[in-house]
Design a protein around this motif. Structure first.
Motif: not given
Length: 121
Positions: A1-25
């Protein structure tokens, strides 16, 4: 349901879909993969609780008390947790928030409405 995304600069973010179905990070910055994975697991638990209406587990609740104010605010802006800023909140607003998140049978709801009315009076 949630996933880790690695940005080109080495930073990380967690992406997920909220209860309204919107993609958030939520941006985590430059942290190691192990800590990013631990945060992803907690965010996934919060998303599941938000969607299903089930309370979060004790371990996630304890984690929320130990995270930084900055991360807590990011979770709050994403709608995952309530803001820590509660100054000026009235009893009526607190009760409205509490009772709006309950899923109970009709008989229990009647009792709760009576209790709420008594508290507000």
């Amino acid at each position: 349901m949630a996933s880790i995304i690695k940005d080109p600069q080495g930073q990380k973010r967690v992406a997920f879909t909220d209860r309204e179905g919107r993609r958030r990070s939520i941006r985590l910055g430059q942290i190691d993969s192990r800590n990013a994975e631990a945060i992803r697991v907690r965010i996934e638990a919060l998303v599941t609780a938000s969607i299903t209406g089930i309370e979060i587990d004790g371990e996630t609740a304890r984690w929320l008390t130990t995270i930084s104010h900055r991360l807590h605010e990011k979770l709050s802006k994403a709608g995952m947790v309530a803001s820590k800023e509660t100054r000026g909140t009235t009893l009526g607003a607190l009760l409205a928030t509490y009772f709006n998140h309950l899923a109970v049978k009709s008989g229990t709801e009647t009792c709760y409405k009576q209790a709420r009315r008594s508290l507000e009076e």
